[in-house]
Write an enzyme that holds these catalytic residues in place. Structure first.
Site, PDB file in Angstrom:
ATOM      1  N   ASP A  31       0.823  -1.214   0.000  1.00 24.88           N
ATOM      2  CA  ASP A  31       0.000   0.000   0.000  1.00 24.88           C
ATOM      3  C   ASP A  31       0.855   1.262   0.000  1.00 24.88           C
ATOM      4  O   ASP A  31       1.977   1.258   0.515  1.00 24.88           O
ATOM      5  CB  ASP A  31      -0.910  -0.033   1.243  1.00 24.88           C
ATOM      6  CG  ASP A  31      -2.057   0.953   1.129  1.00 24.88           C
ATOM      7  OD1 ASP A  31      -2.376   1.387  -0.005  1.00 24.88           O
ATOM      8  OD2 ASP A  31      -2.646   1.293   2.174  1.00 24.88           O
ATOM      9  N   ASN A  79     -11.134  -2.366  -5.212  1.00 23.58           N
ATOM     10  CA  ASN A  79     -10.379  -1.361  -5.975  1.00 23.58           C
ATOM     11  C   ASN A  79     -11.068  -0.937  -7.281  1.00 23.58           C
ATOM     12  O   ASN A  79     -10.667   0.057  -7.903  1.00 23.58           O
ATOM     13  CB  ASN A  79      -8.943  -1.832  -6.253  1.00 23.58           C
ATOM     14  CG  ASN A  79      -8.043  -1.811  -5.035  1.00 23.58           C
ATOM     15  OD1 ASN A  79      -7.118  -2.619  -4.896  1.00 23.58           O
ATOM     16  ND2 ASN A  79      -8.286  -0.886  -4.109  1.00 23.58           N
TER      17      ASN A  79
HETATM   18  C1  IPE Z   1      -5.449  -2.710  -0.151  1.00 23.99           C
HETATM   19  O1  IPE Z   1      -5.135  -1.356  -0.261  1.00 23.99           O
HETATM   20  C2  IPE Z   1      -5.424  -3.364  -1.492  1.00 23.99           C
HETATM   21  C3  IPE Z   1      -4.124  -3.485  -2.130  1.00 23.99           C
HETATM   22  C4  IPE Z   1      -2.969  -3.172  -1.592  1.00 23.99           C
HETATM   23  C5  IPE Z   1      -4.140  -4.051  -3.451  1.00 23.99           C
HETATM   24  P1  IPE Z   1      -6.253  -0.237  -0.396  1.00 23.99           P
HETATM   25  O2  IPE Z   1      -5.539   1.055  -0.498  1.00 23.99           O
HETATM   26  O3  IPE Z   1      -7.210  -0.579  -1.465  1.00 23.99           O
HETATM   27  O4  IPE Z   1      -7.018  -0.359   0.995  1.00 23.99           O
HETATM   28  P2  IPE Z   1      -7.858   0.728   1.803  1.00 23.99           P
HETATM   29  O5  IPE Z   1      -8.865   1.308   0.861  1.00 23.99           O
HETATM   30  O6  IPE Z   1      -6.882   1.760   2.274  1.00 23.99           O
HETATM   31  O7  IPE Z   1      -8.459  -0.023   2.942  1.00 23.99           O
HETATM   32  C1  IPE Z   2      -1.731   0.263  -3.302  1.00 26.19           C
HETATM   33  O1  IPE Z   2      -1.479   1.629  -3.310  1.00 26.19           O
HETATM   34  C2  IPE Z   2      -1.959  -0.299  -4.676  1.00 26.19           C
HETATM   35  C3  IPE Z   2      -3.355  -0.673  -4.946  1.00 26.19           C
HETATM   36  C4  IPE Z   2      -4.330  -0.640  -4.100  1.00 26.19           C
HETATM   37  C5  IPE Z   2      -3.668  -1.094  -6.303  1.00 26.19           C
HETATM   38  P1  IPE Z   2      -2.674   2.682  -3.281  1.00 26.19           P
HETATM   39  O2  IPE Z   2      -3.083   2.986  -4.671  1.00 26.19           O
HETATM   40  O3  IPE Z   2      -3.777   2.214  -2.398  1.00 26.19           O
HETATM   41  O4  IPE Z   2      -1.942   3.927  -2.644  1.00 26.19           O
HETATM   42  P2  IPE Z   2      -2.532   4.928  -1.557  1.00 26.19           P
HETATM   43  O5  IPE Z   2      -2.993   4.092  -0.403  1.00 26.19           O
HETATM   44  O6  IPE Z   2      -3.671   5.655  -2.194  1.00 26.19           O
HETATM   45  O7  IPE Z   2      -1.385   5.807  -1.202  1.00 26.19           O
HETATM   46 MG    MG Z   3      -4.127   2.405  -0.432  1.00 25.48          MG
END
Ligand code: IPE
Ligand code: IPE
Ligand code: MG
Length: 253
Positions: A31, A79
């Site tokens: 993340d 997502n």
């Molecule tokens: C979890 O991260 C999913 C992945 C790392 C693929 P998210 O960024 O989607 O999770 P939330 O929304 O912060 O809970």
């Molecule tokens: C994780 O990084 C990757 C996916 C969930 C695909 P994020 O896209 O959630 O990055 P932040 O949490 O918005 O910084």
């Molecule tokens: Mg995230």
């Protein structure tokens, strides 16, 4: 009696038992890509590309650390709520990543698997995923599992649906339904449970990742954003794991 199924050799009697002190299976919630890009005044996809580049380094660090199984969360069932631009960019990144990395992964002894629901993914991506699984199926040095369109609640729902179909068709006796039976219907059926779950970016939540499988996992939440997560940070977390006292509900004598 607990037993590990499928891969992995001798099955110890104790859940989570490892012959060495380190974690045998590490799962990572990668993340922070979006925040990493934002901090640089760049679009979110720039962060996803930087994050994808980190994966190889972490996979390659596994054998020396005794990590046999690495499971990474690449895209959740939630997502899809993101903008069409971000989702399309991620899907294109996955396609390109598989195409570009396939040979290196195979040559480095990595066996790749995907978990998650493939039904909502485009046919071209699914074909690449299937091909990569076949292409690397002879490998055993590191088992890399990529969670793509994965959500634990979705996985458990699909598993129960399949199980119910087997009961309805007479292939499964409801009296035989127990924890072990349900585990066999999950996407992760050939994997041991994770010993350690790492989440980057400072968020201390699980976001629907491996809920059933991580019932007794150890958790590590680190502030580092995924594109900055190095093999050194990974090695430090893995080596600290050995000091943890895993009890699985038992008591010390
Ligand atoms: C979890 O991260 C999913 C992945 C790392 C693929 P998210 O960024 O989607 O999770 P939330 O929304 O912060 O809970
Ligand atoms: C994780 O990084 C990757 C996916 C969930 C695909 P994020 O896209 O959630 O990055 P932040 O949490 O918005 O910084
Ligand atoms: Mg995230």
């Amino acid at each position: 009696m607990f037993s590990r199924k499928g891969i992995g050799g001798a099955a110890p009697d104790v859940p989570g038992f490892s012959a060495h002190k380190g974690p045998r299976h590490v799962a990572v919630i990668m993340d922070g890509n979006g925040r990493w890009a934002k901090a640089r005044g760049r679009p979110r996809l720039f962060g996803h590309h930087a994050g994808a580049k980190r994966v190889r380094e972490i996979v390659n660090a596994c054998p020396d650390l005794g990590v046999k199984y690495l499971t990474i969360f690449a895209f959740s069932t939630e997502n899809w709520k993101r903008t069409q631009t971000e989702v399309a960019g991620l899907m294109s990144l996955f396609r390109r990543y598989i195409t570009k990395e396939a040979r290196a992964l195979r040559d480095e002894g990595v066996r790749v698997r995907f978990i998650g629901d493939r039904m909502r993914l485009d046919a071209k991506l699914v074909a690449l995923m299937d091909d990569l699984e076949c292409f690397t199926e002879g490998n055993d040095r590191v088992h890399l599992t990529v969670a793509l369109n994965y959500g634990s609640r979705d996985e458990v729902s699909r598993a129960i649906k399949h199980l119910a179909e087997d009961v309805a068709s007479g292939n499964l006796d409801p009296a035989d339904v127990n924890e072990e039976t349900l585990t066999r219907y999950l996407d992760t059926k050939v994997l041991p449970d994770p010993d350690l779950v790492i989440r980057t970016s400072g968020e201390a939540r699980i976001s629907n990742f491996l809920l059933w499988q991580s019932a007794y996992a150890e958790y590590e939440f680190v502030d580092t954003l995924w594109p900055d997560f190095t093999e050194h940070i990974f090695a430090r977390i893995v080596s600290c794991y050995g000091a943890r006292d895993r009890r699985f509900g038992g008591a010390k004598p």
